[in-house]
Enzyme design. Structure first.
Site, PDB file in Angstrom:
ATOM      1  N   LYS A 295     -18.440  -8.709  25.436  1.00  0.00           N
ATOM      2  CA  LYS A 295     -19.154  -9.328  24.320  1.00  0.00           C
ATOM      3  C   LYS A 295     -20.538  -8.694  24.230  1.00  0.00           C
ATOM      4  CE  LYS A 295     -20.323 -14.088  22.860  1.00  0.00           C
ATOM      5  NZ  LYS A 295     -20.301 -15.498  23.311  1.00  0.00           N
TER       6      LYS A 295
ATOM      7  N   SER B 265     -18.242 -18.258  19.811  1.00  0.00           N
ATOM      8  CA  SER B 265     -18.807 -16.996  19.412  1.00  0.00           C
ATOM      9  C   SER B 265     -18.148 -15.770  20.059  1.00  0.00           C
ATOM     10  CB  SER B 265     -20.303 -16.979  19.735  1.00  0.00           C
ATOM     11  OG  SER B 265     -20.506 -17.117  21.123  1.00  0.00           O
TER      12      SER B 265
ATOM     13  N   SER C  76     -17.673 -21.370  23.526  1.00  0.00           N
ATOM     14  CA  SER C  76     -17.580 -20.024  22.939  1.00  0.00           C
ATOM     15  C   SER C  76     -16.605 -19.083  23.623  1.00  0.00           C
ATOM     16  CB  SER C  76     -18.961 -19.373  22.910  1.00  0.00           C
ATOM     17  OG  SER C  76     -19.691 -19.836  21.804  1.00  0.00           O
TER      18      SER C  76
END
Lengths: 532, 106
Positions: A96, A172, A196
């Protein structure tokens, strides 16, 4: 035909160590998959969305092909020399883009960090690489992680759900979940502040593990809510998530909030079954809270029937394997998780985002300015998208001296009540004595792109079943629990006491074994099959 | 607890946060802040015992799981030039900025 990039990590490592396959071959298969399905990477100047864009996943912001090739060659060289290449040898993974990786753009999906090349590597990434894993790229997310759909990324096109490309991947860690679901990585490193990791894992039909706060180092993670943020793995199987956690967990002298506890044996307990384990169900996790769009009042309604059915079915399967199911566990403060998060996370976000000032790193305005203050204002106005601005302003409001007792202090006390719900459920001398609580992961399946984005309240309520674990600091895992009538994955979640990752993985693995032969397990992300 | 954030308070926050907004952005942000505040007001109904402590992080940090204080040792970063290279503007190893406004306190 199953490609190398679709195989689970533990099988790839075994084949690699027997020299049946090389790290180079695994990487090439993965790069080919990325070329076939991912489309153009997210960018600050994307222009119009094309018809082709709508048929691609767009998980990546930065493809680190050269770095990956060098790492794969190094693994093959070690194997040829008879050296141990490590427990994650040759496994392509994505990161990420909220983690710093040396000499690699580390953008947080924000314009304000678009030009930032990290001068060091985050501990969790470094540990995966030291264990032999091969980083293929940095993947998209909501800007600074602020969202549950990936749509707020400054790098567009934002990620799409491999099961249905008109749906969001969740967020996310949406790029992480989508890249793993689409075979663009064997596992991914994500972060979880309100859900997330678990929410996008549920939306994309993969496994997502949020470890206990302090179990995995936050060093090198660009901060959102420092008392809530947890790095953790996303993978296609429970065993692979255990393998990745084993590499990244443990104390770190660079992060004084990591617990000085050796990691558990996450792989050793995996196949031990659930005999004698107590697994709870709570009526409070079969209820969801929503703002009524007409009256603005908050109402409770049941989770979708197929979600409750998936959870109850998992419970009865585990019961048939020897677990004891405990019904009616009260978790009365679950519904206050989001309101408390609206306060606590915003205060922490505002504090963490004041550092972006156009002086030390990242973006500085090109416009002529009179003085330093004007440079700050223009830099921050141009560099931050609307969602970071919203979080900063809200955090400043609820922590202002005249409102702090009413909002921030109150929210921190409600956090105590949320933690107590879990302590009572897990207390080994208490009434319930649970090893884990079993719940749905999300209130819905993946929603259509554009359906929620912009409504910051409705978007936040997508995390209502995951956020209590962040308040409490406890670990949680989302595993695929079936496919809904709309053809999209359903996630089920196990929550456990502090540092109980090994038990959560063990229970999840038992459920995986119990459902291994079921028809829904054979359904792969449809949209990907069409592209291929 | 039904107060809403008014435009003056909002403008003050925008100034403190060092933002510049156009009218459309300002309206969106103020509306969303008030919608979030409405959700936050759900907390008002919870009866809190007078001595209920706050929780600033979920997992308790007992001595057994906390690292002992480390030695206060200066460890230079290997590549300070790599840090400086990320700055928008530097000179002779310093960050440089536009004029810093001065104000005389009365």
């Amino acid at each position: 035909m199953t490609e190398l990039c679709d195989l689970p990590a533990h099988r790839l490592v075994a084949a690699l160590k027997k020299r049946q396959v090389s790290a180079r071959e695994i990487l090439e298969s993965t790069l080919q998959r990325i070329a076939a399905v991912d489309g153009r990477p997210g960018s600050l100047a994307p222009g119009e969305l094309t018809a082709e864009d709508t048929q691609r996943v767009h998980a990546l912001i930065t493809l680190t092909e050269q770095r990956a090739r060098a790492q794969a060659e190094n693994i093959d060289r070690k194997l040829a020399a008879g050296e141990d290449p490590g427990p994650l040898a040759g496994l392509p993974f994505t990161v990420k883009d909220i983690f710093c990786v040396l000499d690699t753009p580390s953008t947080a999906a924000s314009r304000i960090l678009a030009s930032f090349n990290a001068p060091y590597t985050a501990t969790s990434v470094a540990r995966c690489e030291a264990a032999g894993a091969v980083m293929v790229g940095k993947v998209n997310l909501d800007e600074f992680t602020y969202g549950s759909s990936n749509e707020s990324s400054a790098f567009q096109p934002s990620t799409r759900n491999p099961w249905n490309l008109s749906r969001v991947p969740g967020g996310s860690s949406g790029g992480s979940a989508a890249s793993v679901a689409a075979g663009e990585a064997v596992f991914s490193l994500g972060t979880d502040t309100a859900g997330s990791i678990r929410q996008p894992a549920a939306f994309c039909g993969v496994v997502g593990l949020k470890p206990t706060y302090g179990r995995v180092s936050r060093y090198g993670l660009i901060a959102f809510g420092s008392s809530l943020d947890c790095p953790g793995p996303l993978a296609r199987t429970v065993t692979d998530a255990a393998l990745a956690l084993q590499a990244m967990a443990g104390p770190d002298p660079h992060d004084s909030t990591t617990a000085v506890l050796p990691p558990g044996d996450y792989l050793g307990m995996l196949e031990k079954g659930v005999k004698g384990m107590r697994i709870g169900l709570s009526p409070d996790y079969f209820q969801i809270t929503y703002p009524n769009q007409e009256t603005g009042e908050y109402e409770q309604r049941p989770v979708p029937a197929e979600f409750e059915a998936a959870v109850r079915r998992a419970a009865s399967l585990l019961e048939s394997m020897g677990a004891e199911i405990v019904e009616g566990v009260p978790m009365p403060n679950t519904r206050y998780g989001i309101p408390a998060f609206f306060v606590i996370s915003r205060v922490e976000a505002a504090s963490n985002l004041h550092r972006y000032d156009g002086v030390k790193y990242g973006y500085r305005t090109d416009q002529p300015v009179q003085d330093l203050r004007e440079m700050y204002r223009k830099t921050r106005a141009e560099g931050f998208g609307l969602q970071p601005k919203l979080r900063i302003l809200m955090g400043m409001y609820v922590s202002a001296a005249q409102y702090s007792a009413q909002y921030y202090q109150r929210a921190l006390r409600v956090r105590t009540l949320i933690r107590r719900d879990f302590e009572q459920a897990f207390d080994p001398a208490g009434k319930y004595r649970l090893h884990a609580l079993l719940t749905p992961t999300t209130p819905t399946t993946a929603f259509p792109m554009g359906a929620v984005y912009g409504d910051s309240v409705l978007m936040q309520y997508a995390d209502q079943l995951t956020v209590p674990a962040n308040h409490a600091g406890i670990p949680g895992i989302s595993v695929p629990g079936g496919i809904a009538e709309d053809g999209l994955p359903i996630g089920i979640q196990f929550l456990g006491p502090d540092y109980s990752e090994a038990a959560l993985l063990q229970i999840s693995r038992a459920y995986e074994i119990a459902t291994e032969q079921e028809e829904w397990r054979k359904v792969k992300p449809r949209a990907i099959q069409t592209i291929l | 607890m039904t107060d809403l954030i008014d435009r003056d308070t909002f403008n003050h926050l925008v100034d403190l946060a060092a933002f510049e907004l156009n009218e459309e952005q300002a309206q969106y942000l103020l509306r969303e802040m008030n919608n979030q505040l409405k959700a936050i007001h759900e907390l008002a109904v919870i009866p809190l015992e007078g001595d209920l402590p706050i929780t600033s992080h979920g997992v308790p940090y007992t001595e057994a799981i906390s690292a002992p204080p480390r030695a206060d040792e200066w460890i230079p970063f290997e590549h300070p030039e790599a840090i400086l290279a990320q700055a928008p503007e530097t000179q002779d190893g310093y960050f440089t900025v536009p004029d810093i406004p001065h104000q005389t306190l009365e």
